[in-house]
Design an enzyme around this catalytic site. Structure first.
Site, short mmCIF file in Angstrom:
data_model
loop_
_atom_site.label_atom_id
_atom_site.label_comp_id
_atom_site.label_asym_id
_atom_site.label_seq_id
_atom_site.Cartn_x
_atom_site.Cartn_y
_atom_site.Cartn_z
CD GLU A 34 -8.26 11.60 -23.69
OE1 GLU A 34 -9.01 12.77 -23.93
OE2 GLU A 34 -7.44 11.11 -24.92
CE LYS A 168 -8.48 13.74 -31.78
NZ LYS A 168 -7.38 13.24 -30.93
#
Length: 326
Positions: A34, A168
């Site tokens: 990414e 996360k």
């Protein structure tokens, strides 16, 4: 997008770099990377150095890196040096999720791709392995806000293997794992029976399946492809090494502070995660960023080895087990 914009003649299909195109044609291993971490996740000029380092980690494993971004309305699978420098250095580069891709292409915009956009573009181009840091997921307080990352639904319909350090840690990890189960997204713990906690080696939540080698991951990929059925991603949850994780006590203390500050300031929606991550970085004197980078490096290295194993598994005759397995 301006209503007066002139008609565009370039195709909207992703453009593959010559290196990526040749690798795919020759059935050589390729790893998608990414670009959001480059454009929005790291300070300049360190972001460019990290981007180059991650690509070198892929090459060191005899695989081809394919960093993905949108530049001037063209999606690119694999960036050259000047394109990588542009993503790292241009402050006008936007952040693009999957839903933003069509408007960005039509408007001739430039942007770095998040997990959802990268996974979509990589899969469309025929890539099977993608490395990132941590996934998005279900936010804390979901019952009130209904806030959930677009990553989850996109992965539920995209057949790509994603190597990550879990989700996360500012998110609701148990709820995210439940959501992944509901959506039919497979989860493998790499060398662990506990789901990683992004900055932390463990979230304390169990995973149902554990693998210990890239070859075992490749066999799961091969089995899924042979079975057919609904298309969904396979998540390989790779813990950050304990020596590199954020101190758990410090993590919990600072995260509690950040969540209180978020509520007091009325921060909601897409602004929540960036606020929490920034608070963690500042209050840990950058230790959370270093833990993040350690996780990303480990994920990229593992993804490259999985891509190599997948290329070998795909070329093996049906029914033949990998070397060392009976």
């Amino acid at each position: 997008m301006s209503p007066n914009a002139s008609p565009r003649t370039q195709p909207y299909a992703p453009a593959l770099s010559a290196e990526v195109r040749d690798a795919l044609a020759a059935h050589r291993p390729v790893v998608a990377l990414e670009s959001t971490i480059i454009a929005h996740g790291l300070p300049r000029p360190r972001n460019l150095r990290v981007a180059e380092e991650l690509e070198e980690l892929v090459r060191a494993a005899d695989a081809v890196p394919a960093t993905i971004a949108v530049l001037d309305g063209q999606a690119h699978i694999g960036l050259d040096k000047s394109q990588l420098e542009r993503v790292a250095g241009d402050p006008a580069i936007r952040k693009l999720g999957h839903r933003d891709l069509a408007p960005a292409l039509a408007a001739g915009a430039s942007g770095a791709t998040t997990v959802s956009a990268t996974a979509f573009l990589a899969s469309r181009a025929g890539l099977r392995v993608f490395a990132t840091g941590g996934l998005g997921g279900v936010h804390r307080g979901w019952t009130e806000t209904q806030d959930e990352s677009a990553d989850l639904r996109l992965l539920a319909r995209t057949g790509i293997t994603v190597v990550c350090a879990g989700v996360k840690s500012v998110l609701d990890v148990p709820a995210t794992l439940q959501r992944l189960e509901t959506l039919g997204v497979g989860v493998l713990g790499y060398g662990t029976d506990l789901f990683p906690g992004f900055y932390l080696s463990s979230s304390g939540e169990p995973v149902g399946w554990t693998v210990d080698t890239p070859e075992e991951v490749a066999e799961v990929m091969r089995a899924a492809e042979t079975l057919g059925g609904p298309t969904a991603a396979l998540i390989v949850a790779n813990p950050v090494p304990r020596a590199d994780q954020l101190d758990p006590a410090l993590h919990d203390l600072v995260l509690a502070e950040a969540l209180d500050a978020c509520r007091e300031r009325g921060i909601t929606g897409q602004a929540v995660t960036p606020f929490l991550l920034d608070h963690l970085m500042r209050r840990t004197d950058g230790a959370s960023l270093e833990a993040n980078l350690a996780a990303v490096r480990g994920n990229v290295s593992l993804a490259a080895r999985i891509a190599v194993a997948w290329a070998a598994a795909r070329d093996r005759p049906a029914g033949q087990a990998p070397a060392g397995r009976r």
